[in-house]
Enzyme design. Structure first.
Site, PDB file in Angstrom:
ATOM      1  N   LEU A  64       0.813  -1.219   0.000  1.00 22.09           N
ATOM      2  CA  LEU A  64       0.000   0.000   0.000  1.00 22.09           C
ATOM      3  C   LEU A  64       0.844   1.266   0.000  1.00 22.09           C
ATOM      4  CD1 LEU A  64      -2.653  -1.130   2.662  1.00 22.09           C
ATOM      5  CD2 LEU A  64      -2.781  -1.311   0.159  1.00 22.09           C
ATOM      6  N   CYS A  65       2.006   1.207  -0.583  1.00 26.04           N
ATOM      7  CA  CYS A  65       2.974   2.306  -0.566  1.00 26.04           C
ATOM      8  C   CYS A  65       2.956   3.046  -1.902  1.00 26.04           C
ATOM      9  CB  CYS A  65       4.367   1.715  -0.308  1.00 26.04           C
ATOM     10  SG  CYS A  65       5.717   2.908  -0.242  1.00 26.04           S
TER      11      CYS A  65
END
Length: 189
Positions: A64-65
């Site tokens: 989720l970066c």
């Protein structure tokens, strides 16, 4: 002709000898990266000893970066340099911003299904601090000013089993500096 078990046993014996000598010489940083292993996302182990004498690119990853699209670039590097001996290993970590909160199925969904990753992916691991995976403790001892500060930090391990180069998160896998360092590591004998 040597079979796979014989070759693996020989590599593991050589690694054990290196570890014993390195500890006798006074420190963990003297141990080559090939002494470590990671539990694999698939449940097996990724034993770095299996890659003895070959360069490795070890990258802490997160699903989720903002850097998660680097999975695609890492896959391209793997495709470009794999036949020459490079192995890319992704090490999912939730250490930075809680950006890897899921389990194996969520990590697999992102890496393998969304980005088409075929290189080895480890199980989620801690990469900084007192509870860090032993490889990351080793790397921090060897390069204390170049520890991961965020997701997608890259360690290039040379053929000798030691850190050849370190690339911070913002350096894209397609960056000329990474490709040049990999080519140099592959050329070293």
């Amino acid at each position: 002709m040597l079979n796979r078990r014989t070759m693996l046993a020989t590599a593991l014996a050589a690694t054990a000898t290196m570890v014993t000598r390195a500890l006798a010489d006074g420190g963990m940083s003297r141990i080559p990266a090939y002494a470590f292993s990671f539990p694999a996302l698939s449940g097996d182990d990724i034993r770095l000893a299996a890659f003895t004498g070959k360069p490795l690119l070890i990258v802490n990853t997160a699903s989720l970066c903002g850097y998660t699209p680097q999975y695609a670039g890492l896959q391209e590097l793997w495709g470009e340099f794999r036949q020459r001996g490079l192995t890319v290993i992704g090490v999912p970590s939730n250490d930075f911003g809680g950006q890897e909160p899921g389990g194996a199925s969520e990590i697999s969904e992102t890496a393998q299904h969304q980005y088409g990753v075929t290189f080895p992916i480890a199980a989620k691991a801690v990469v900084v601090g007192a509870k860090a995976h032993p490889f990351y403790k080793w790397a921090a001892e060897a390069r204390p000013k170049e520890v991961p500060k965020w997701n997608f930090h890259k360690y290039l391990i040379g053929r000798d089993g030691y850190i050849a180069e370190v690339f911070p998160s913002a350096v894209e896998p397609s960056d000329t500096r990474i490709k040049t360092a990999i080519a140099r590591s592959l050329a070293d004998s």
